[in-house]
Design a protein around this motif. Structure first.
Motif, PDB file in Angstrom:
ATOM      1  N   ALA A 166       0.832  -1.214   0.000  1.00 30.88           N
ATOM      2  CA  ALA A 166       0.000   0.000   0.000  1.00 30.88           C
ATOM      3  C   ALA A 166       0.860   1.255   0.000  1.00 30.88           C
ATOM      4  O   ALA A 166       0.604   2.207  -0.750  1.00 30.88           O
ATOM      5  N   ILE A 167       1.909   1.272   0.836  1.00 28.42           N
ATOM      6  CA  ILE A 167       2.751   2.472   0.916  1.00 28.42           C
ATOM      7  C   ILE A 167       3.519   2.653  -0.390  1.00 28.42           C
ATOM      8  O   ILE A 167       3.713   3.781  -0.860  1.00 28.42           O
ATOM      9  N   SER A 168       3.952   1.544  -1.001  1.00 27.49           N
ATOM     10  CA  SER A 168       4.684   1.649  -2.272  1.00 27.49           C
ATOM     11  C   SER A 168       3.794   2.217  -3.363  1.00 27.49           C
ATOM     12  O   SER A 168       4.221   3.066  -4.157  1.00 27.49           O
ATOM     13  N   VAL A 169       2.551   1.732  -3.412  1.00 22.86           N
ATOM     14  CA  VAL A 169       1.608   2.252  -4.420  1.00 22.86           C
ATOM     15  C   VAL A 169       1.387   3.742  -4.185  1.00 22.86           C
ATOM     16  O   VAL A 169       1.377   4.551  -5.118  1.00 22.86           O
ATOM     17  N   LEU A 170       1.236   4.118  -2.912  1.00 22.36           N
ATOM     18  CA  LEU A 170       1.026   5.524  -2.572  1.00 22.36           C
ATOM     19  C   LEU A 170       2.228   6.362  -3.002  1.00 22.36           C
ATOM     20  O   LEU A 170       2.081   7.432  -3.608  1.00 22.36           O
ATOM     21  N   ALA A 171       3.439   5.856  -2.721  1.00 17.46           N
ATOM     22  CA  ALA A 171       4.652   6.594  -3.092  1.00 17.46           C
ATOM     23  C   ALA A 171       4.742   6.752  -4.604  1.00 17.46           C
ATOM     24  O   ALA A 171       5.130   7.809  -5.116  1.00 17.46           O
ATOM     25  N   ARG A 172       4.357   5.689  -5.328  1.00 24.98           N
ATOM     26  CA  ARG A 172       4.391   5.750  -6.785  1.00 24.98           C
ATOM     27  C   ARG A 172       3.436   6.815  -7.302  1.00 24.98           C
ATOM     28  O   ARG A 172       3.761   7.561  -8.233  1.00 24.98           O
ATOM     29  N   MET A 173       2.259   6.884  -6.660  1.00 26.95           N
ATOM     30  CA  MET A 173       1.281   7.888  -7.088  1.00 26.95           C
ATOM     31  C   MET A 173       1.809   9.295  -6.822  1.00 26.95           C
ATOM     32  O   MET A 173       1.616  10.211  -7.617  1.00 26.95           O
ATOM     33  N   TRP A 174       2.487   9.497  -5.684  1.00 26.30           N
ATOM     34  CA  TRP A 174       3.087  10.795  -5.394  1.00 26.30           C
ATOM     35  C   TRP A 174       4.191  11.112  -6.400  1.00 26.30           C
ATOM     36  O   TRP A 174       4.332  12.242  -6.869  1.00 26.30           O
ATOM     37  N   GLN A 175       4.934  10.065  -6.759  1.00 29.00           N
ATOM     38  CA  GLN A 175       6.046  10.276  -7.692  1.00 29.00           C
ATOM     39  C   GLN A 175       5.520  10.676  -9.065  1.00 29.00           C
ATOM     40  O   GLN A 175       6.101  11.520  -9.744  1.00 29.00           O
ATOM     41  N   LYS A 176       4.357  10.073  -9.449  1.00 28.57           N
ATOM     42  CA  LYS A 176       3.779  10.413 -10.749  1.00 28.57           C
ATOM     43  C   LYS A 176       2.897  11.652 -10.670  1.00 28.57           C
ATOM     44  O   LYS A 176       2.242  11.995 -11.637  1.00 28.57           O
ATOM     45  N   GLN A 177       2.869  12.298  -9.482  1.00 30.53           N
ATOM     46  CA  GLN A 177       2.091  13.519  -9.281  1.00 30.53           C
ATOM     47  C   GLN A 177       0.622  13.307  -9.602  1.00 30.53           C
ATOM     48  O   GLN A 177      -0.023  14.180 -10.164  1.00 30.53           O
ATOM     49  N   SER A 178       0.113  12.167  -9.225  1.00 34.51           N
ATOM     50  CA  SER A 178      -1.305  11.880  -9.440  1.00 34.51           C
ATOM     51  C   SER A 178      -2.142  12.827  -8.596  1.00 34.51           C
ATOM     52  O   SER A 178      -1.891  13.006  -7.404  1.00 34.51           O
TER      53      SER A 178
END
Lengths: 155, 230
Positions: free
Chosen positions: B180-192
């Motif tokens: 869950a945290i990795s998915v969240l970090a990925r979304m932050w990284q992609k500026q979702s």
């Protein structure tokens, strides 16, 4: 990139508050480890073992309160959110009320001569062969004890 | 009739139509998360109760059986999880002040610490399996592995069954948290926009992670720090 909170960002807690909470949690944790190596004396008619357990539970509960209030933000949450949080832990407490059942098993009627006369010597029925793994049966020095204190004899 | 939804700008915040204002919307999501966490309390609570019952029934054997556990590794794991809770809380803070880089750094640190926890757990389990302490047909008590003396094998199997059950279930929750945290970090990284415009998704994942930490806070003294019964 904005670095300030917006009106819909909710209550913002400072990093310093989180850091202080972490320090408190670590101190409590090392305290609980240290106390576990010390045998508490008998006090107020309760055994030292009881006090060791009571202190461990008390410290763990304090840590839980810090995590819930500050890390999970319940201190600044609405009353509804607080109620929801309390509901879960109320359930947990009520579940432990079940210990009253186990704690009073010894008060139940013991096996009578009628049971013995009927050939019931083992509350589980079927004899020890059906209750234990074969490896244990074959000459292990550590056979389990046969005191079934917490188990009501089967009729 | 078509409803015209204005295109969100950088500082626009979408309050869905069923909510009165942003605060009520955020509050509702948090209450939803607490509802889920209440089910998790029930999930773990039943196991905690089972453990309590059997430890109360066989106090000496549980005390002796816990002698096979490594308190240093357990303490280290507790420190690791407490610090990971701190870094997760920092991530929520940075999400609120909209500092994307520090959010990703904090989430990354949390995931790293979670992996450290799992690695230490792996070595603990490896030791247990090597010492024949997994309940079942291969279970065997070798007194040299127990610091306080050898327990009754049947009662020790109860202890280790609960040990593997509870710490294993906890480890599964840690793995889910890592995902869950990795998915969240990925979304932050992609500026979702889903995560950059609303701190609530980060807050909710944070609440889950703090709960995982909470379970360990109780598991650790229960399993690793059993006092001598007398």
């Amino acid at each position: 990139m904005a670095k300030t909170p917006l009106s819909h960002s909710g209550h913002v807690v400072s990093i310093w508050t989180y850091a202080l909470t972490l320090i408190v949690l670590l101190v409590l944790m090392f305290t609980t480890v240290a106390v576990s190596f010390v045998d508490m004396p008998n006090f107020l008619g309760l055994s030292g073992n009881f006090w060791n357990n009571a202190i461990a539970i008390a410290i763990a509960s304090m840590k839980a309160i810090f995590v819930i209030l500050i890390f999970m933000g319940v201190k600044w949450s609405s009353n509804t959110a607080r109620l929801w949080m309390l509901a879960g832990f109320t359930w947990f407490t009520l579940m432990y009320v079940i210990m009253l059942d186990y704690g009073t098993r010894k008060w139940e009627q013991p096996m009578t001569s009628h049971d013995v006369g009927a050939g019931i010597t083992d509350p589980w029925g079927g004899g020890p062969e059906t209750a234990l793994p074969r490896e244990i049966q074959q000459g292990s020095p550590n056979l389990p004890d046969s005191s079934y204190e917490n188990v009501r004899p089967r009729q | 009739m078509a409803v015209v939804v204005p295109k969100p700008t950088d500082d626009d915040y979408l309050v869905h139509h069923q909510f009165e204002d942003a605060d009520q919307q955020s509050d509702t999501y948090i209450i939803g998360m607490w509802t889920f966490l209440a089910t998790e309390v029930m999930f773990f609570g039943a196991l905690f109760f089972t453990y309590t019952l059997y430890r109360w029934t066989y106090p000496m054997d549980f005390y002796l059986a816990h002698g096979a556990l490594n308190v240093v590794m357990g303490t280290t794991n507790t420190v690791v999880l407490l610090v990971s809770s701190f870094t997760m809380a920092c991530a929520v803070h940075f999400a609120q002040v909209r500092n994307r880089k520090l959010v990703i750094a904090s989430l990354g640190m949390t995931v790293a610490l979670a992996f450290v926890f799992l690695v230490i757990k792996f070595f603990e389990y490896k030791e247990k399996f090597a010492h024949h302490l997994y309940p079942g047909a291969t279970f065997q008590i070798d007194p040299e592995h127990f610091h306080h003396g050898a327990p009754n094998p049947n009662h020790a199997q109860l202890y280790f069954g609960l040990y593997f059950g509870m710490t294993g279930l906890h480890a599964v929750h840690v793995i889910i948290g890592i995902i869950a945290i990795s998915v969240l970090a990925r979304m932050w990284q992609k500026q979702s926009r889903f995560v950059t415009h609303d701190y609530i998704p980060t807050e909710l994942v944070g609440m889950y992670w703090h709960f995982v930490d909470l379970v360990w806070i109780f598991l650790f003294p229960m399993m690793y720090l059993i006092p001598h019964p007398h």
